[in-house]
Design a protein around this motif. Sequence first.
Motif, PDB file in Angstrom:
ATOM      1  N   ASP A 187       0.866  -1.176   0.000  1.00 21.26           N
ATOM      2  CA  ASP A 187       0.000   0.000   0.000  1.00 21.26           C
ATOM      3  C   ASP A 187       0.900   1.223   0.000  1.00 21.26           C
ATOM      4  O   ASP A 187       1.931   1.247   0.686  1.00 21.26           O
ATOM      5  N   VAL A 188       0.544   2.231  -0.791  1.00 17.32           N
ATOM      6  CA  VAL A 188       1.380   3.428  -0.942  1.00 17.32           C
ATOM      7  C   VAL A 188       0.548   4.664  -0.622  1.00 17.32           C
ATOM      8  O   VAL A 188      -0.585   4.794  -1.080  1.00 17.32           O
ATOM      9  N   THR A 189       1.123   5.556   0.177  1.00 24.90           N
ATOM     10  CA  THR A 189       0.447   6.786   0.589  1.00 24.90           C
ATOM     11  C   THR A 189       1.389   7.968   0.396  1.00 24.90           C
ATOM     12  O   THR A 189       2.579   7.860   0.713  1.00 24.90           O
ATOM     13  N   GLU A 190       0.864   9.073  -0.124  1.00 21.02           N
ATOM     14  CA  GLU A 190       1.654  10.306  -0.220  1.00 21.02           C
ATOM     15  C   GLU A 190       1.092  11.332   0.754  1.00 21.02           C
ATOM     16  O   GLU A 190      -0.121  11.470   0.888  1.00 21.02           O
ATOM     17  N   GLU A 191       1.984  12.041   1.418  1.00 18.40           N
ATOM     18  CA  GLU A 191       1.583  13.037   2.413  1.00 18.40           C
ATOM     19  C   GLU A 191       2.431  14.289   2.232  1.00 18.40           C
ATOM     20  O   GLU A 191       3.663  14.223   2.187  1.00 18.40           O
ATOM     21  N   ALA A 192       1.775  15.445   2.104  1.00  8.89           N
ATOM     22  CA  ALA A 192       2.509  16.712   2.046  1.00  8.89           C
ATOM     23  C   ALA A 192       3.018  17.047   3.448  1.00  8.89           C
ATOM     24  O   ALA A 192       2.289  16.911   4.435  1.00  8.89           O
ATOM     25  N   ILE A 193       4.270  17.465   3.527  1.00  7.65           N
ATOM     26  CA  ILE A 193       4.853  17.860   4.811  1.00  7.65           C
ATOM     27  C   ILE A 193       4.718  19.368   4.935  1.00  7.65           C
ATOM     28  O   ILE A 193       5.462  20.133   4.318  1.00  7.65           O
ATOM     29  N   ASP A 194       3.731  19.784   5.699  1.00  4.59           N
ATOM     30  CA  ASP A 194       3.531  21.219   5.907  1.00  4.59           C
ATOM     31  C   ASP A 194       4.021  21.599   7.307  1.00  4.59           C
ATOM     32  O   ASP A 194       4.594  20.786   8.023  1.00  4.59           O
ATOM     33  N   ASN A 195       3.790  22.845   7.690  1.00  3.31           N
ATOM     34  CA  ASN A 195       4.322  23.335   8.963  1.00  3.31           C
ATOM     35  C   ASN A 195       3.643  22.723  10.180  1.00  3.31           C
ATOM     36  O   ASN A 195       4.091  22.920  11.312  1.00  3.31           O
ATOM     37  N   ASP A 196       2.551  21.980   9.965  1.00  2.00           N
ATOM     38  CA  ASP A 196       1.866  21.344  11.089  1.00  2.00           C
ATOM     39  C   ASP A 196       2.473  19.994  11.453  1.00  2.00           C
ATOM     40  O   ASP A 196       2.161  19.435  12.506  1.00  2.00           O
ATOM     41  N   VAL A 197       3.316  19.446  10.579  1.00  2.00           N
ATOM     42  CA  VAL A 197       3.911  18.123  10.843  1.00  2.00           C
ATOM     43  C   VAL A 197       5.132  18.303  11.752  1.00  2.00           C
ATOM     44  O   VAL A 197       6.063  19.024  11.418  1.00  2.00           O
ATOM     45  N   GLU A 198       5.105  17.617  12.891  1.00  2.00           N
ATOM     46  CA  GLU A 198       6.207  17.733  13.853  1.00  2.00           C
ATOM     47  C   GLU A 198       7.230  16.613  13.719  1.00  2.00           C
ATOM     48  O   GLU A 198       8.429  16.847  13.815  1.00  2.00           O
ATOM     49  N   PHE A 199       6.750  15.380  13.522  1.00  2.00           N
ATOM     50  CA  PHE A 199       7.695  14.272  13.381  1.00  2.00           C
ATOM     51  C   PHE A 199       7.016  13.069  12.736  1.00  2.00           C
ATOM     52  O   PHE A 199       5.792  12.991  12.645  1.00  2.00           O
ATOM     53  N   ILE A 200       7.872  12.152  12.274  1.00  2.00           N
ATOM     54  CA  ILE A 200       7.446  10.877  11.698  1.00  2.00           C
ATOM     55  C   ILE A 200       7.985   9.768  12.585  1.00  2.00           C
ATOM     56  O   ILE A 200       9.132   9.842  13.053  1.00  2.00           O
ATOM     57  N   ILE A 201       7.182   8.751  12.813  1.00  2.00           N
ATOM     58  CA  ILE A 201       7.633   7.535  13.492  1.00  2.00           C
ATOM     59  C   ILE A 201       7.500   6.364  12.523  1.00  2.00           C
ATOM     60  O   ILE A 201       6.439   6.181  11.924  1.00  2.00           O
ATOM     61  N   LEU A 202       8.575   5.608  12.346  1.00  2.00           N
ATOM     62  CA  LEU A 202       8.490   4.291  11.722  1.00  2.00           C
ATOM     63  C   LEU A 202       8.873   3.285  12.799  1.00  2.00           C
ATOM     64  O   LEU A 202       9.907   3.461  13.462  1.00  2.00           O
TER      65      LEU A 202
END
Length: 255
Positions: A187-202
């Motif tokens: 499954d593939v997802t695209e997400e725009a990284i705007d100023n509201d995104v603080e961090f990513i967890i994998l």
Amino acid sequence: MSKQITQGYHMVKGKSHHPMEDYVVSGFKQVNNNELGLFAIFDGHLGHDVANYLQNHLFDNILTQHDFWTDTESAIRRAYDTTDAEILEKAFVLGKGGSTAVTAILINGQKLVVANVGDSRAVISKNGVAKQLSIDHEPSKERNLIESRGGFVSNIPGDVPRVDGQLAVARAFGDKSLKIHLSSEPDVTEEAIDNDVEFIILASDGVWKVMSNQDAVDSIKDIKDAHSAAKHLIEDAVSRKSKDDISCIVVRFHS
């Protein structure tokens, strides 16, 4: 982007009697005047050789697709398929095991493309709210697909559902003996990284068995150092009695 981006990861071997079966990719790479963040967790089963192969080859296979820059999703899908075929061809060397995968490619700090097979997971924190970007491929959710291929999903009391009574995920790389009943389509997802995104967890499923997405975000929301955050999240999961191998990557966006 006006944000500085940092990354860090941490890994802990679980309570099983076999060697650590997780592998991680976490770093940045310059490609054609573009900055790519390449992040992945490969959670092996029945040995670590397939996960190790993915660590060494999957991103290369993705980035060498002719349409990576114009149709990233198609390039990733094709590379996942190609890589799985390579693993199956090398089964006599790599063994009968397999691996789940979650990959995240951050393009110029502005677009995140997540793909996964299996139950390792990608979650972002947006204004403190967790958002899951991957899909857990559980056998019970994909029973119809598995049965249409001639397989079955076991439901033994006290155990999780398993493909053909063996594997607790419905999609994976490798697993030659089960492959006729098992998908490796991501499954593939695209997400725009705007100023509201603080961090990513994998993180591998050792985190998600004992924590919700929001639990994980809340656990590290005040830790600015990415490596310290990844370490703390694993320690939190272990304190909640997770017994699995655990790998975790945190990518932080600093204003």
